[in-house]
Design an enzyme around this catalytic site. Sequence first.
Site, PDB file in Angstrom:
ATOM      1  N   LYS A   1       0.860  -1.189   0.000  1.00 51.72           N
ATOM      2  CA  LYS A   1       0.000   0.000   0.000  1.00 51.72           C
ATOM      3  C   LYS A   1       0.890   1.231   0.000  1.00 51.72           C
ATOM      4  CE  LYS A   1      -4.483   0.902   0.283  1.00 51.72           C
ATOM      5  NZ  LYS A   1      -5.637   0.050  -0.041  1.00 51.72           N
TER       6      LYS A   1
ATOM      7  N   GLY B   1      -5.716   2.778  -7.153  1.00 42.69           N
ATOM      8  CA  GLY B   1      -6.285   3.889  -6.403  1.00 42.69           C
ATOM      9  C   GLY B   1      -6.721   3.497  -5.002  1.00 42.69           C
ATOM     10  N   ASP B   2      -7.051   4.495  -4.220  1.00 41.58           N
ATOM     11  CA  ASP B   2      -7.694   4.357  -2.911  1.00 41.58           C
ATOM     12  C   ASP B   2      -8.303   5.745  -2.663  1.00 41.58           C
ATOM     13  OD1 ASP B   2      -7.697   2.243  -0.523  1.00 41.58           O
ATOM     14  OD2 ASP B   2      -7.485   4.197   0.418  1.00 41.58           O
TER      15      ASP B   2
HETATM   16  N1  GLU Z   1      -7.396   0.326  -2.623  1.00 38.01           N
HETATM   17  C1  GLU Z   1      -8.160  -0.839  -2.946  1.00 38.01           C
HETATM   18  C2  GLU Z   1      -8.218  -1.764  -1.745  1.00 38.01           C
HETATM   19  O1  GLU Z   1      -8.265  -1.288  -0.626  1.00 38.01           O
HETATM   20  C3  GLU Z   1      -7.753  -1.495  -4.249  1.00 38.01           C
HETATM   21  C4  GLU Z   1      -6.335  -1.889  -4.389  1.00 38.01           C
HETATM   22  C5  GLU Z   1      -5.971  -2.383  -5.792  1.00 38.01           C
HETATM   23  O2  GLU Z   1      -6.820  -2.450  -6.660  1.00 38.01           O
HETATM   24  O3  GLU Z   1      -4.787  -2.699  -5.963  1.00 38.01           O
HETATM   25  O4  GLU Z   1      -8.252  -2.951  -1.853  1.00 38.01           O
END
Ligand code: GLU
Length: 446
Positions: free
Chosen positions: A126, A165-166
């Site tokens: 992350k 994204g997040d």
């Molecule tokens: N941020 C998203 C999650 O919490 C997606 C992460 C991704 O697609 O790599 O899973």
Amino acid sequence: MSAGLTALHAELVRRNPGEAEFHQAASEVLESLAPVLTARPELAEAKIVERICEPERQIMFRVPWQDDSGTVHINRGFRVEFNSALGPYKGGLRFHPSVNLGIVKFLGFEQIFKNSLTGLNIGGGKGGSDFDPRGRSAAEVMRFCQSFMTELHRHLGEHTDVPAGDIGVGGREIGYLFGQYRRITNRWEAGVLTGKGLGWGGSTARTEATGYGNVLFTAEMLKRRGEDLDGQQVVVSGAGNVAIYTIEKAQSLGANVLTCSDSGGYVVDEKGIDVRLLRQVKEVERGRLETYAQRRGASATYVPGGRVWDVACDVALPSATQNELDADAARILVRNGVKAVSEGANMPTTPEAVAVFKEAGVAFGPGKAANAGGVATSALEMRQNSARESWSFERTENELAVIMRGIHETCYETAERYGRPGDYVAGANIAGFERVADAMVAQGLI
Ligand code: GLU
């Protein structure tokens, strides 16, 4: 928690001071693991839990950029590459002023188990920054993304680390990040980022996947209880990507979605949230929910500063951010007769609130299972990129549905196998852990 795991957690707190959210996420997982370590002493011997709690690599860097008036700003960038036993590090980037190392580590830690539960070959990571995109022009956001990627690019690669994204990072930001990666590396490496635009390597249904996936997971939990979403009163928090597509999917299955919220307050809409209007206000205009209520007319009320959990409902889907649903809110929901709660956001429910739901027999879907549809569809995007293919919406959505049903089954069966029937928290933690642990044992002491 067993004595060994309690000591391990105390050591984790001592060695990672000030990282409250990481301590919380670790404690939630460790609490489920005692029976696994008893049943499988070889995992304790190989110190798998200690290894899983220590990121493989943590990157922190300076992100300098200039605003439209020429003023210089310095933000901090993060990427925590937590575990790559199952595949390249995979997880989103969050741009929000609250971001710090502890937040990124909690998110990266959750991501290990979430990604494992999908059954696909993706490791956990992350990243993000304490950059606040709110009120910034598109040109400022672009310059920030370019500066961020100028450092981050050296750590990425389709076989190494694949961000997405997040909160605060959507299609626009992924575009700017991809452009800068392409420029620096001179490689059109589609699989280095997911959440791309549909015309340049993105996957159909990726935008919708987290919200759709959580609704599918909720429907599976209800099915086990002989119910479905048709006619249920649903409360959703948040008004970003996850909330919007949660509302859309729940409505398509016949639910009446009463609420959504942002950091200023919430909207109750007796006629059901109008998703088209919500998208216009939040995605196109990047405005506030108050505007939604003003334009919607008599059916909608805007409540400044309040919490959606006060609104009576059958199903609650927290889809905003961590620790947004505490024990008081949980007690109100239980008193109002809630039957199911499922996490669209990452760790939105405090441990005390989870205990309230458990005590009351409410079906509770933890985020690492329930919101795994987003990252699972990211892995499907990577699959399409490798094969230089683009699937129809229907095909991707079908694959997503199969994956979500599979995650539900895995959690349910694992909980039964370990004597915790109906406990999706235990099921998700144990099943997510076992797959990573087996891969780590097989790959030796690294
Ligand atoms: N941020 C998203 C999650 O919490 C997606 C992460 C991704 O697609 O790599 O899973």
